[in-house]
Design an enzyme around this catalytic site. Structure first.
Site, short mmCIF file in Angstrom:
data_model
loop_
_atom_site.label_atom_id
_atom_site.label_comp_id
_atom_site.label_asym_id
_atom_site.label_seq_id
_atom_site.Cartn_x
_atom_site.Cartn_y
_atom_site.Cartn_z
N ASP A 91 0.82 -1.22 0.00
CA ASP A 91 0.00 0.00 0.00
C ASP A 91 0.85 1.27 0.00
O ASP A 91 1.96 1.29 0.54
CB ASP A 91 -0.90 -0.01 1.24
CG ASP A 91 -1.99 1.05 1.16
OD1 ASP A 91 -2.29 1.51 0.04
OD2 ASP A 91 -2.52 1.42 2.22
N LEU A 112 11.43 -20.34 -3.06
CA LEU A 112 10.34 -19.49 -2.58
C LEU A 112 9.07 -19.63 -3.44
O LEU A 112 9.15 -19.64 -4.67
CB LEU A 112 10.80 -18.02 -2.65
CG LEU A 112 9.76 -16.98 -2.28
CD1 LEU A 112 9.62 -16.85 -0.76
CD2 LEU A 112 10.10 -15.61 -2.87
N HIS A 158 2.94 3.24 -8.84
CA HIS A 158 2.72 1.81 -9.07
C HIS A 158 3.96 1.17 -9.71
O HIS A 158 4.32 0.04 -9.38
CB HIS A 158 1.48 1.59 -9.94
CG HIS A 158 0.21 1.92 -9.23
ND1 HIS A 158 -0.10 1.47 -7.97
CD2 HIS A 158 -0.86 2.70 -9.59
CE1 HIS A 158 -1.28 1.92 -7.58
NE2 HIS A 158 -1.76 2.68 -8.55
#
Ligand code: FPP
Length: 264
Positions: free
Chosen positions: A35, A146, A52
């Protein structure tokens, strides 16, 4: 390889946090609400798109660091079921950033043994993006490093509703009795059914809410909030968050060092 990348980037300060981590207590699963991209851009008098883009770049270095310290699963909230309410331009930009991320990162992620997965209703995305997602998931499916879980068109309520519908259908078909429905059955029908629940949730940007993210899975997760905007969240901040996590006392509703009442 990333190891070299991270060593090059390490400064004395984050090298210290890196070395001081307890390797036996690295969170298995970290979830992140990315965020603050818009406010990061606004602070610099830039269009939100820049925020972004910077956010996608931040994700890149966090994935590398998480992988290097031995986190097993990283779930990043990239686009929520509510983000369709944003203006068309912003939705298109987020979708194209996602598409670029897959184009540009897939080789490096694959080389580093990362398994890419998506959670959320990807059927509602543009067919070309769905195709890229499918390709990335298939290409990395056998990787054992991962797990990078990208939440796209994801909502916690929608996920639980979907699970309940599947279970209701099983009951209607006679495959299951309603008395057999328990937490395990619900869990088996969530997108994350084969993953451990998050140990640590990170939310940057100074907001203190979970925004419809992993509502079921966060039941006993430790929360870490920071005022930094997501594009400013760097590897050293991830190390700080893990460090703080390692000092938390997790009791899962019980008491420490006390024999549980219901122990056999
Ligand atoms: C929230 O910040 C962020 C989003 C809604 C999108 C997150 C997307 C990215 C980090 C980039 C694309 C993702 C990938 C995987 C490449 P906000 O826009 O709500 O910020 P604000 O609250 O400051 O306005």
């Amino acid at each position: 390889m990333w190891k070299k990348w991270f060593s090059r980037k390490r400064n004395e300060e984050n090298n210290k946090s890196f070395e001081s981590l307890d390797r036996g207590r690295i969170p298995k699963h970290i979830a992140i609400i990315m965020d603050g991209n818009g406010r990061w851009a606004q602070k610099r008098s830039l269009p939100r798109a820049f925020g972004h883009r910077a956010g996608a770049e931040a994700l890149r270095s966090i994935v590398q660091t998480a992988s290097e310290v031995g986190v097993q699963v990283l779930t990043a909230y990239a686009f929520s079921t509510e983000n369709w309410k944003r203006p068309t331009d912003e939705v298109s930009l987020l979708m194209s950033l996602l598409s670029d991320y897959l184009d540009n990162e897939i080789d490096e992620l694959d080389d580093n043994d990362v398994k890419i997965r998506f959670i959320g209703n990807t059927d509602e995305l543009a067919p070309i993006l769905q195709h890229k997602i499918e390709k990335a998931q298939t290409r990395t499916a056998q990787n054992v490093g991962l797990v990078l879980n990208l939440a796209v068109n994801y909502g916690g309520r929608a996920e639980i509703t979907r699970a309940v519908k599947i279970v209701a259908e099983m009951v209607a078909q006679g495959q299951l009795r309603s008395s057999q429905i328990d937490e395990t059955i619900i869990n088996q029908h969530l997108y994350t059914n084969d993953l451990p629940d998050p140990d640590l949730l990170i939310r940057p940007s100074g907001d203190f809410r979970i925004s419809n993210f992993l509502l079921w899975q966060l039941a006993y997760t430790e929360f870490y909030f920071t005022h930094l905007y997501w594009p400013d969240f760097k590897p050293e901040h991830l190390l700080e968050a893990i460090n703080e996590y390692q000092n938390r006392d997790r009791r899962f509703g019980g008491l420490k060092n006390i024999k549980p009442h219901n122990a056999k």
